[in-house]
Design an enzyme around this catalytic site. Sequence first.
Site, PDB file in Angstrom:
ATOM      1  N   TYR A   1      44.398  18.281  44.969  1.00 53.41           N
ATOM      2  CA  TYR A   1      43.767  17.133  43.757  1.00 53.41           C
ATOM      3  C   TYR A   1      42.353  16.584  44.387  1.00 53.41           C
ATOM      4  CZ  TYR A   1      43.639  13.754  40.359  1.00 53.41           C
ATOM      5  OH  TYR A   1      43.313  12.911  39.121  1.00 53.41           O
TER       6      TYR A   1
ATOM      7  N   ASP B   1      37.032  17.063  50.965  1.00 50.57           N
ATOM      8  CA  ASP B   1      37.670  15.773  50.174  1.00 50.57           C
ATOM      9  C   ASP B   1      38.340  14.836  51.128  1.00 50.57           C
ATOM     10  OD1 ASP B   1      38.953  15.461  47.001  1.00 50.57           O
ATOM     11  OD2 ASP B   1      38.244  13.880  48.690  1.00 50.57           O
TER      12      ASP B   1
ATOM     13  N   LYS C   1      39.080   5.428  48.142  1.00 50.89           N
ATOM     14  CA  LYS C   1      40.314   4.572  48.796  1.00 50.89           C
ATOM     15  C   LYS C   1      39.899   3.665  49.577  1.00 50.89           C
ATOM     16  CE  LYS C   1      43.297   8.447  47.269  1.00 50.89           C
ATOM     17  NZ  LYS C   1      44.091   8.168  46.211  1.00 50.89           N
TER      18      LYS C   1
HETATM   19  P1  KE4 Z   1      40.220   8.768  42.264  1.00 47.80           P
HETATM   20  O1  KE4 Z   1      39.202   9.273  41.110  1.00 47.80           O
HETATM   21  O2  KE4 Z   1      41.431   8.629  41.612  1.00 47.80           O
HETATM   22  O3  KE4 Z   1      39.530   7.267  42.644  1.00 47.80           O
HETATM   23  O4  KE4 Z   1      39.965   9.796  43.170  1.00 47.80           O
HETATM   24  C1  KE4 Z   1      40.422  11.141  43.015  1.00 47.80           C
HETATM   25  C2  KE4 Z   1      40.713  12.062  44.326  1.00 47.80           C
HETATM   26  C3  KE4 Z   1      40.042  12.722  44.746  1.00 47.80           C
HETATM   27  N1  KE4 Z   1      40.352  13.360  45.908  1.00 47.80           N
HETATM   28  C4  KE4 Z   1      41.610  12.903  46.356  1.00 47.80           C
HETATM   29  C5  KE4 Z   1      41.779  13.849  47.798  1.00 47.80           C
HETATM   30  C6  KE4 Z   1      42.378  12.356  46.015  1.00 47.80           C
HETATM   31  O5  KE4 Z   1      43.846  12.211  46.505  1.00 47.80           O
HETATM   32  C7  KE4 Z   1      42.185  11.603  44.596  1.00 47.80           C
HETATM   33  C8  KE4 Z   1      42.857  10.624  44.185  1.00 47.80           C
HETATM   34  N2  KE4 Z   1      44.382  10.381  44.530  1.00 47.80           N
HETATM   35  C9  KE4 Z   1      45.481  10.097  43.798  1.00 47.80           C
HETATM   36  C10 KE4 Z   1      46.975  10.153  44.444  1.00 47.80           C
HETATM   37  N3  KE4 Z   1      47.123  11.236  45.204  1.00 47.80           N
HETATM   38  C11 KE4 Z   1      45.106   8.950  42.826  1.00 47.80           C
HETATM   39  C12 KE4 Z   1      46.389   8.391  42.271  1.00 47.80           C
HETATM   40  C13 KE4 Z   1      46.391   8.418  40.617  1.00 47.80           C
HETATM   41  O6  KE4 Z   1      45.983   9.506  40.145  1.00 47.80           O
HETATM   42  O7  KE4 Z   1      46.687   7.736  40.122  1.00 47.80           O
END
Ligand code: KE4
Length: 430
Positions: free
Chosen positions: A144, A239, A267
């Site tokens: 993701y 990523d 994060k």
């Molecule tokens: P954000 O747009 O949510 O800040 O980041 C996206 C993203 C991009 N790349 C990786 C590897 C990520 O894990 C994420 C976001 N992680 C999820 C949890 N696995 C966010 C939690 C959520 O969607 O509420």
Amino acid sequence: MSDRVSAELFERASKLLPGGVNSPVRAFRAVGGQPIFIREAHGAELVGADGSSYVDYVGSWGPMILGHAHPEVVAAVQEAASRGSSYGAPTEGEVLLAEAIARALPSIEMLRMTSSGTEAVMGALRAARGFTGRDLVAKFEGCYHGGADYLLVKAGSGLATLGEPDSAGIPAAIASTTVVLPYNDIEAVERLVTERGSELAAIIVEPVVGNMGCVPPAPGFLEALRAQCDRAGALLVFDEVMTGFRVAHGGAQARFGIRPDLTTLGKIVGGGLPVGVYGGRRDVMQTVSPLGPVYQAGTLSGNPLAVAAGLKTLELLEAQQEQGLYDRLEAAGAELQSIFEQAAARASLPLQVQRVGSMLTPYFRSEPVTRFEHAAAADAERFARFHRGMLEHGVYWPCSQFEAGFVSAAHDAEMLERTRGAADAVFGTL
Ligand code: KE4
């Protein structure tokens, strides 16, 4: 443990917010029950709306590596806020944060800050496409990378959680610019490069997957990605939104010794406030506006409050990593893995705990998980019972099989003992 205050808040939230939440995975859809509304958090402890205490292993999905409400991080944000919250102009803090990131990840020669991981990934891949003049991007099933249209194909995290690996609303023309391969499948990557290498702008990968649960790279997989990108003239994008400053101070690229062309971060680099980062090779990043033709912008990019939280977090990590912080995180992760494995053995349950450093996932299956189809084949019902049982015993585990749990510097012996007690009580009921 029925939290009536959360139930009442959830009912009100559901009238105005889709699923009562502002991000789908929080809705507890895959594990049943209703989400716990959080009133506050300190260290490794969450306090629910009704005052109940939980040992927290979500950590805001990764950012809270130092624990919640770290006093020095709180003070840094308070001090920054006393000088204003946003100027729409450059600040010293952004320079200091950029320097701290570049010190920790030498592959990042130039970077741009955003307000989320999604924006960071979008910026990185737009720069890759602009730099190469090519359209095609390859990703891996179960990984993701945030909410960009062309990446919401066979994605992990919330999409996999809800059993919708492909989002609605994505035009076929957009989805066709993305190829999805099985994670850890080197031959599939080689075939893609042989057949379509000249179209390939980038391969993007979670170097340690967190979004189908924790899946480590197979030996040689990351090295093969590096070689195949070189063979195709494509960019390798790590990523590291989740793994950056998590699996090592220098992220997965330091832990596995691979130099990507571009890296995305999020994060931890925001310390729990909204910061995303993309960066890497100077020649690639010099295509980014206002230097070059790749446009990307953001009103709150480099926001002073978010930068203050991220900078203080990285300063603390930089100081503490020299005093063995990552060894302690590794040991606490290993202890938690052992707690789960011992409880499963006593209950004669099939269990695979997959862990890299302080991120880990329990899968109720006998065989290791090396690709998405294995994660999807794990016993989801038993995972849901595990989640509910742990919650009832005061442990707040990620509400999806397709997420990683996180141990922080605040998970001390007491927190781990509370977790052991919960696991010993719950595993026998699964
Ligand atoms: P954000 O747009 O949510 O800040 O980041 C996206 C993203 C991009 N790349 C990786 C590897 C990520 O894990 C994420 C976001 N992680 C999820 C949890 N696995 C966010 C939690 C959520 O969607 O509420």
